[in-house]
Design an enzyme around this catalytic site. Structure first.
Site, PDB file in Angstrom:
ATOM      1  N   GLY A   1      12.976  28.707  16.992  1.00 38.03           N
ATOM      2  CA  GLY A   1      14.119  27.841  17.298  1.00 38.03           C
ATOM      3  C   GLY A   1      14.359  27.553  18.766  1.00 38.03           C
ATOM      4  O   GLY A   1      15.480  27.227  19.158  1.00 38.03           O
TER       5      GLY A   1
ATOM      6  N   ASN B   1      13.328  24.982  20.557  1.00 35.63           N
ATOM      7  CA  ASN B   1      13.717  23.579  20.748  1.00 35.63           C
ATOM      8  C   ASN B   1      15.158  23.346  20.294  1.00 35.63           C
ATOM      9  O   ASN B   1      15.904  22.612  20.959  1.00 35.63           O
ATOM     10  CB  ASN B   1      12.764  22.638  19.994  1.00 35.63           C
ATOM     11  CG  ASN B   1      11.517  22.359  20.793  1.00 35.63           C
ATOM     12  OD1 ASN B   1      11.548  21.601  21.757  1.00 35.63           O
ATOM     13  ND2 ASN B   1      10.421  23.005  20.429  1.00 35.63           N
TER      14      ASN B   1
ATOM     15  N   LYS C   1       7.422  22.764   6.644  1.00 35.41           N
ATOM     16  CA  LYS C   1       7.297  22.221   5.292  1.00 35.41           C
ATOM     17  C   LYS C   1       7.444  20.714   5.329  1.00 35.41           C
ATOM     18  O   LYS C   1       8.039  20.165   6.261  1.00 35.41           O
ATOM     19  CB  LYS C   1       8.407  22.813   4.405  1.00 35.41           C
ATOM     20  CG  LYS C   1       8.332  24.305   4.266  1.00 35.41           C
ATOM     21  CD  LYS C   1       7.218  24.701   3.331  1.00 35.41           C
ATOM     22  CE  LYS C   1       7.019  26.206   3.329  1.00 35.41           C
ATOM     23  NZ  LYS C   1       5.926  26.644   2.513  1.00 35.41           N
TER      24      LYS C   1
ATOM     25  N   ILE D   1       9.050  17.229   4.331  1.00 37.28           N
ATOM     26  CA  ILE D   1      10.362  16.732   3.910  1.00 37.28           C
ATOM     27  C   ILE D   1      10.135  15.937   2.622  1.00 37.28           C
ATOM     28  O   ILE D   1       9.275  15.043   2.590  1.00 37.28           O
ATOM     29  CB  ILE D   1      10.956  15.821   5.011  1.00 37.28           C
ATOM     30  CG1 ILE D   1      11.180  16.618   6.304  1.00 37.28           C
ATOM     31  CG2 ILE D   1      12.246  15.160   4.549  1.00 37.28           C
ATOM     32  CD1 ILE D   1      12.297  17.624   6.238  1.00 37.28           C
TER      33      ILE D   1
ATOM     34  N   HIS E   1       6.163  17.174  18.420  1.00 39.77           N
ATOM     35  CA  HIS E   1       4.830  17.718  18.176  1.00 39.77           C
ATOM     36  C   HIS E   1       4.226  18.115  19.539  1.00 39.77           C
ATOM     37  O   HIS E   1       4.335  17.361  20.503  1.00 39.77           O
ATOM     38  CB  HIS E   1       3.958  16.656  17.505  1.00 39.77           C
ATOM     39  CG  HIS E   1       2.610  17.166  17.114  1.00 39.77           C
ATOM     40  ND1 HIS E   1       2.404  17.938  15.983  1.00 39.77           N
ATOM     41  CD2 HIS E   1       1.402  17.051  17.716  1.00 39.77           C
ATOM     42  CE1 HIS E   1       1.119  18.267  15.918  1.00 39.77           C
ATOM     43  NE2 HIS E   1       0.492  17.745  16.950  1.00 39.77           N
TER      44      HIS E   1
ATOM     45  N   ASP F   1       2.808  13.440  10.649  1.00 38.30           N
ATOM     46  CA  ASP F   1       2.442  13.318  12.083  1.00 38.30           C
ATOM     47  C   ASP F   1       1.997  11.910  12.488  1.00 38.30           C
ATOM     48  O   ASP F   1       1.316  11.744  13.506  1.00 38.30           O
ATOM     49  CB  ASP F   1       1.330  14.310  12.476  1.00 38.30           C
ATOM     50  CG  ASP F   1       1.853  15.720  12.683  1.00 38.30           C
ATOM     51  OD1 ASP F   1       3.078  15.900  12.772  1.00 38.30           O
ATOM     52  OD2 ASP F   1       1.021  16.638  12.760  1.00 38.30           O
TER      53      ASP F   1
ATOM     54  N   GLU G   1       8.552  20.382  26.130  1.00 32.02           N
ATOM     55  CA  GLU G   1       9.287  20.014  24.907  1.00 32.02           C
ATOM     56  C   GLU G   1      10.784  20.218  25.085  1.00 32.02           C
ATOM     57  O   GLU G   1      11.589  19.414  24.605  1.00 32.02           O
ATOM     58  CB  GLU G   1       8.828  20.884  23.725  1.00 32.02           C
ATOM     59  CG  GLU G   1       7.445  20.573  23.224  1.00 32.02           C
ATOM     60  CD  GLU G   1       7.086  21.458  22.030  1.00 32.02           C
ATOM     61  OE1 GLU G   1       7.889  21.586  21.102  1.00 32.02           O
ATOM     62  OE2 GLU G   1       5.987  22.034  22.044  1.00 32.02           O
TER      63      GLU G   1
HETATM   64  C1  GRF Z   1       7.091  23.489  18.804  1.00 28.63           C
HETATM   65  O1  GRF Z   1       5.930  23.668  19.563  1.00 28.63           O
HETATM   66  C2  GRF Z   1       7.098  22.121  18.164  1.00 28.63           C
HETATM   67  O2  GRF Z   1       6.427  21.154  18.910  1.00 28.63           O
HETATM   68  C3  GRF Z   1       6.357  22.348  16.876  1.00 28.63           C
HETATM   69  O3  GRF Z   1       6.737  23.634  16.474  1.00 28.63           O
HETATM   70  C4  GRF Z   1       7.131  24.407  17.606  1.00 28.63           C
HETATM   71  C5  GRF Z   1       8.501  24.927  17.334  1.00 28.63           C
HETATM   72  O4  GRF Z   1       8.925  25.883  18.280  1.00 28.63           O
HETATM   73  N1  GRF Z   1       6.625  21.301  15.934  1.00 28.63           N
HETATM   74  P1  GRF Z   1      10.432  26.360  18.302  1.00 28.63           P
HETATM   75  O5  GRF Z   1      10.764  26.930  16.928  1.00 28.63           O
HETATM   76  O6  GRF Z   1      11.286  25.175  18.611  1.00 28.63           O
HETATM   77  O7  GRF Z   1      10.483  27.407  19.353  1.00 28.63           O
END
Ligand code: GRF
Length: 207
Positions: A19, A21, A99, A101, A117, A158, A187
């Site tokens: 989590g 992000n 997963k 959606i 991504h 994707d 990110e």
């Molecule tokens: C990130 O690298 C994102 O790009 C990918 O999964 C990872 C999630 O990381 N889709 P976090 O759970 O946000 O730390």
């Protein structure tokens, strides 16, 4: 006056893992950097996911919802939609959601689901391209740049339209772990920025 132009985002974040992000988005909202946005609920297929603990620590409703709890994908989709309605969600951000959606949910939230991504899509996306595998593939292909992509989620995994990308250079002695760290830092800037641009109506029109 300016407020009238802001698109009010009542966001559900879907995640399966740590989590980070999600945390970056919450922090940006708390700093007032994503006008008119709030996180209404966090949904995870994994009851032990860090993202659920982080949500609870931030007083954000957190729900464990997995396809495994239901008899069919349709029943799962109905429960997801009921939860989204209950929290008056109008936008979905996937953040490490492992997963698919359900198509029914994608249909209801057309152009209102985004994902991040850890590579420059359309390269290094699709089946098997998650976590460290992405960075291993980038290094194996001797790419000189990688980065992160925020894109719309549609039925093609994707492959949805790209909204925002940012690059990092891949050093000659780069390892998958060092590249993962660089990209993750990126990110954490890119995702809140994309949501800000969406809230401001600069990235994804509200229709
Ligand atoms: C990130 O690298 C994102 O790009 C990918 O999964 C990872 C999630 O990381 N889709 P976090 O759970 O946000 O730390």
């Amino acid at each position: 006056m300016r407020d009238a132009l802001i698109r009010r985002l009542n966001i559900a974040v879907f995640g399966s893992g740590r989590g980070s992000n999600f945390h970056a988005i919450v922090s940006a909202i708390q700093r007032g950097e994503i006008p008119g946005a709030q996180i209404a609920v966090v949904i995870s297929n994994n009851s032990n996911a860090g993202i659920l603990a982080l949500a609870r620590a931030n007083d954000i409703p957190a729900q464990h919802l997995s396809e495994k709890q239901f008899r069919s994908l349709d029943e799962f989709a109905e429960q997801v939609l009921a939860t989204l309605r209950a929290y008056e969600v109008n936008f979905i951000a996937l953040a490490g959601y492992m997963k698919r959606i359900p198509p029914h949910v994608i249909g209801e939230f057309r152009k209102r689901i985004v994902n991040i991504h850890p590579a420059l899509l359309p390269k290094f996306g699709g089946a098997g391209m998650f976590g460290v595998h992405v960075h291993e593939a980038v290094i194996a292909a001797r790419e000189k740049v990688s980065g992160a992509t925020v894109h719309i989620v549609d039925e093609e995994y994707d492959r949805g339209p790209i909204l925002l990308q940012r690059r990092v250079s891949v050093a000659d002695d780069e390892t998958p772990a060092s590249l993962a760290e660089k990209v993750l830092t990126l990110e954490h800037e890119l995702y809140p920025e994309a949501l800000r641009l969406i809230a401001e109506g600069k990235l994804l029109s509200n229709n």
